[in-house]
Scaffold this active site. Structure first.
Site, PDB file in Angstrom:
ATOM      1  N   GLU A   1      -5.093  33.428  -1.349  1.00 44.29           N
ATOM      2  CA  GLU A   1      -5.490  33.270  -2.645  1.00 44.29           C
ATOM      3  C   GLU A   1      -6.274  34.097  -3.129  1.00 44.29           C
ATOM      4  O   GLU A   1      -6.260  34.295  -4.405  1.00 44.29           O
ATOM      5  CB  GLU A   1      -6.039  31.721  -2.578  1.00 44.29           C
TER       6      GLU A   1
ATOM      7  N   GLU B   1      -5.888  31.105   4.097  1.00 45.81           N
ATOM      8  CA  GLU B   1      -5.922  30.773   2.780  1.00 45.81           C
ATOM      9  C   GLU B   1      -6.629  31.400   1.811  1.00 45.81           C
ATOM     10  O   GLU B   1      -6.307  31.918   0.768  1.00 45.81           O
ATOM     11  CB  GLU B   1      -6.305  29.250   2.558  1.00 45.81           C
TER      12      GLU B   1
ATOM     13  N   ARG C   1      -2.518  23.250 -11.952  1.00 46.86           N
ATOM     14  CA  ARG C   1      -2.123  22.213 -11.035  1.00 46.86           C
ATOM     15  C   ARG C   1      -1.184  21.273 -11.664  1.00 46.86           C
ATOM     16  O   ARG C   1      -1.414  20.567 -12.808  1.00 46.86           O
ATOM     17  CB  ARG C   1      -3.423  21.532 -10.858  1.00 46.86           C
TER      18      ARG C   1
ATOM     19  N   GLY D   1      -8.115   5.898  -0.306  1.00 43.77           N
ATOM     20  CA  GLY D   1      -7.338   4.658  -0.654  1.00 43.77           C
ATOM     21  C   GLY D   1      -5.910   4.802  -0.638  1.00 43.77           C
ATOM     22  O   GLY D   1      -5.428   3.893  -0.553  1.00 43.77           O
TER      23      GLY D   1
ATOM     24  N   GLU E   1       1.026  31.298  -6.762  1.00 43.14           N
ATOM     25  CA  GLU E   1       0.135  30.015  -7.255  1.00 43.14           C
ATOM     26  C   GLU E   1      -0.928  30.501  -7.842  1.00 43.14           C
ATOM     27  O   GLU E   1      -1.728  29.518  -8.563  1.00 43.14           O
ATOM     28  CB  GLU E   1      -0.141  29.439  -5.914  1.00 43.14           C
TER      29      GLU E   1
ATOM     30  N   ARG F   1       0.799  -1.158  -0.019  1.00 41.82           N
ATOM     31  CA  ARG F   1       0.000   0.223  -0.143  1.00 41.82           C
ATOM     32  C   ARG F   1       0.627   1.254   0.243  1.00 41.82           C
ATOM     33  O   ARG F   1       1.908   1.195   0.841  1.00 41.82           O
ATOM     34  CB  ARG F   1      -0.967   0.094   1.218  1.00 41.82           C
TER      35      ARG F   1
END
Lengths: 183, 183
Positions: free
Chosen positions: A92, A88, A60, A111, A136, A33
């Protein structure tokens, strides 16, 4: 449950890490994993008024394209998530917010990552000139809430936290769970 | 955009990898990014009838607890996502499905993974005794759709793809976008 046998390899970024483990499944079989150990994160649906929200365009790296998303980011070590959300938002978009309302917390990639994103709605916005992070974010946009929902249903917005933030806000609004004084 | 300068380290799991890159931001600054290179994945909201769906309880190694989710999994190399959806449904629940309807495709962890999850609704289910994967799934449950929505809004279901699958199905149903012959 699944039990770690050993970590085969590990890599460290500035604020989180990824490791490859051999694990024993509940039936006794073994498998491998990958696990990302990620700080908690906050995201914000920032309402200029009842109809319009702020969104950010940003590149991204993982998917090699620009996206339209709600503002979000990782918490600094020891930082409360509501403080992180406000920080944030300011970094941003260049806006500060007077009110924060917790909408939902969830695991985006259950997962292979322990990241949890706490999503807020924000209101009482005020622009702070010169506060925006130019490294960013390429552009801040004002978008009608109904248009965001259309863009989602047309498949033109495909960022998980944005979809969940908007969907859960609308579901809560439909159930009368957004406090009347929020806007 | 952001440009890779070099890969500092990389680890490989059976079906995907994680790497740490130094990248140049659009402003010229450099930073580090972790990137998971992940196969596409499929998830299914499997309808027994208009009111009830199948869900799976499974241990999640990354968050060290059991969760209640819709069935899902990674595509095998070269496998179509609708084939993957049917296979994962069969492996995780022991049911096959006659009809598949694409609901939504999205990026669950856009900050560090190129994974895309394609979510379907499935109907025309039929149980295939002995087909279920006992290594990963501890229990299959039949849950009322309205109860799933309550569990989401109460914060008791916190798996991203499950929240998005249910929310988008309900939004499309409200807009009359689920074909009348689906159930």
């Amino acid at each position: 449950m699944e039990e770690k046998i050993r970590t085969l390899s590990k890599l460290y970024a500035k604020h989180f890490s990824a490791q490859l483990d051999t694990v024993r499944l509940r039936t006794g079989k073994t498998t491998e994993r990958i696990k990302i150990d990620h700080p908690e994160a906050a995201a914000v649906v920032p309402f200029l008024d009842e109809q319009r929200i702020l969104m950010v365009r940003q590149w991204r790296y993982a998917i090699e394209r620009e996206t339209l998303e709600i503002p979000a980011g990782k918490a600094d070590p020891g930082e409360d998530l509501d403080v992180c959300a406000i920080r944030e938002l300011k970094e941003e978009t260049g806006y500060e917010a007077e009110h924060l309302l917790h909408l939902f917390s969830y695991y985006p990639a259950i997962g292979y990552s322990n990241e949890i994103i706490r999503i807020y709605a924000a209101s009482g916005l005020r622009s702070l000139p010169g506060e925006q992070d130019v490294d960013e974010i390429s552009r801040v946009e004002v978008v009608e809430l109904s248009r965001v929902q259309d863009l989602i249903l047309q498949g033109l917005i495909s960022d998980g936290k944005t979809v969940i933030g908007i969907s859960l806000f609308l579901a809560k609004q439909q159930r009368g769970e957004i406090p009347p004084g929020f806007f």
